[in-house]
Design a protein around this motif. Structure first.
Motif, mmCIF file in Angstrom:
data_model
loop_
_atom_site.group_PDB
_atom_site.id
_atom_site.type_symbol
_atom_site.label_atom_id
_atom_site.label_comp_id
_atom_site.label_asym_id
_atom_site.label_seq_id
_atom_site.Cartn_x
_atom_site.Cartn_y
_atom_site.Cartn_z
ATOM 1 N N LYS A 79 -9.184 -1.335 -6.807
ATOM 2 C CA LYS A 79 -9.565 -2.762 -6.175
ATOM 3 C C LYS A 79 -8.769 -3.843 -6.657
ATOM 4 O O LYS A 79 -8.395 -4.717 -5.867
ATOM 5 N N LYS A 80 -8.448 -3.930 -8.055
ATOM 6 C CA LYS A 80 -7.725 -5.079 -8.721
ATOM 7 C C LYS A 80 -6.361 -4.776 -7.858
ATOM 8 O O LYS A 80 -5.675 -6.025 -7.721
ATOM 9 N N ILE A 81 -5.690 -3.872 -7.759
ATOM 10 C CA ILE A 81 -4.412 -3.782 -7.219
ATOM 11 C C ILE A 81 -4.391 -4.214 -5.891
ATOM 12 O O ILE A 81 -3.380 -4.822 -5.531
ATOM 13 N N ALA A 82 -5.326 -3.893 -5.100
ATOM 14 C CA ALA A 82 -5.467 -4.398 -3.552
ATOM 15 C C ALA A 82 -5.314 -6.152 -3.672
ATOM 16 O O ALA A 82 -4.471 -6.685 -3.010
ATOM 17 N N GLU A 83 -6.093 -6.565 -4.718
ATOM 18 C CA GLU A 83 -6.004 -8.039 -4.806
ATOM 19 C C GLU A 83 -4.728 -8.523 -5.205
ATOM 20 O O GLU A 83 -4.275 -9.653 -4.712
ATOM 21 N N GLU A 84 -4.160 -8.115 -6.199
ATOM 22 C CA GLU A 84 -2.796 -8.314 -6.399
ATOM 23 C C GLU A 84 -1.812 -8.088 -5.278
ATOM 24 O O GLU A 84 -0.856 -8.861 -5.265
ATOM 25 N N GLU A 100 -9.487 5.726 -3.704
ATOM 26 C CA GLU A 100 -10.055 4.651 -2.762
ATOM 27 C C GLU A 100 -11.641 4.239 -3.287
ATOM 28 O O GLU A 100 -12.377 4.964 -3.793
ATOM 29 N N PHE A 101 -11.911 3.164 -2.975
ATOM 30 C CA PHE A 101 -13.054 2.236 -3.694
ATOM 31 C C PHE A 101 -14.089 2.139 -2.149
ATOM 32 O O PHE A 101 -13.372 2.278 -1.183
ATOM 33 N N GLU A 102 -15.179 2.044 -2.496
ATOM 34 C CA GLU A 102 -16.116 1.796 -1.423
ATOM 35 C C GLU A 102 -15.676 0.618 -0.503
ATOM 36 O O GLU A 102 -15.467 -0.474 -0.944
ATOM 37 N N ASN A 103 -15.903 0.760 0.865
ATOM 38 C CA ASN A 103 -15.448 -0.239 1.940
ATOM 39 C C ASN A 103 -13.893 -0.883 1.764
ATOM 40 O O ASN A 103 -13.691 -1.951 1.916
ATOM 41 N N ALA A 104 -13.022 0.181 1.340
ATOM 42 C CA ALA A 104 -11.799 -0.340 0.811
ATOM 43 C C ALA A 104 -10.901 -0.871 2.231
ATOM 44 O O ALA A 104 -10.552 -1.872 1.754
ATOM 45 N N GLU A 105 -11.137 -0.179 3.361
ATOM 46 C CA GLU A 105 -10.476 -0.627 4.612
ATOM 47 C C GLU A 105 -10.798 -2.151 4.962
ATOM 48 O O GLU A 105 -10.049 -3.139 5.221
ATOM 49 N N LEU A 106 -12.053 -2.468 4.889
ATOM 50 C CA LEU A 106 -12.540 -3.804 5.231
ATOM 51 C C LEU A 106 -12.199 -4.854 4.067
ATOM 52 O O LEU A 106 -11.959 -5.791 4.386
ATOM 53 N N TYR A 107 -12.178 -4.404 2.929
ATOM 54 C CA TYR A 107 -11.897 -5.254 1.740
ATOM 55 C C TYR A 107 -10.423 -5.449 2.149
ATOM 56 O O TYR A 107 -9.746 -6.789 1.746
#
Length: 127
Positions: A79-84, A100-107
């Protein structure tokens, strides 16, 4: 063309969670990409090199823009990597199974990332 196929056609990858431990998937995924003549950068803040390849602590330290980030880390780190990755305008985030984290695609969509989940990059590339 779907996002998975499009991601597989990209040229520059980073593997977050790359490791020197040959039993870990971070090592296996990094070496798999490298052995398929793909330009790949290892990301691991706890390593300076992975088998002679310079390792970076985070995506923003890479010497060039990458196309695909592959995560082989726990979900909270993904999730932190997604933000970066979103902040760096990287196009694809590929979360290896278990990463993968919960609701990853939407996030990821909200961050402007194309997201691949529930697929192993090593399986898909062998395709």
């Amino acid at each position: 063309m779907n996002e998975l196929q499009s991601a597989l056609e990209q040229e520059v990858y980073a593997v977050v969670g790359a490791s020197n431990n040959k039993d870990k998937y971070g090592y296996k995924v990094f070496k798999f990409l490298e052995n398929h003549n793909i330009k790949v950068y290892p990301i691991n803040p706890n390593a300076s090199q992975i088998e002679g390849t310079n390792c970076y602590g985070k995506l923003s330290e890479l010497p060039e823009k990458i196309d695909v980030v592959v995560t082989v880390v726990p979900p909270q780190i993904s999730k932190k990597i997604a933000e970066e990755a979103g902040a760096l305008e990287i196009e694809y985030l590929w979360m290896q199974p278990g990463s993968e984290f919960e609701n990853a695609e939407l996030y990821c969509e909200k961050l402007g990332l194309k997201c691949i989940v529930n697929e192993c990059i090593m399986v898909e590339m062998r395709g």
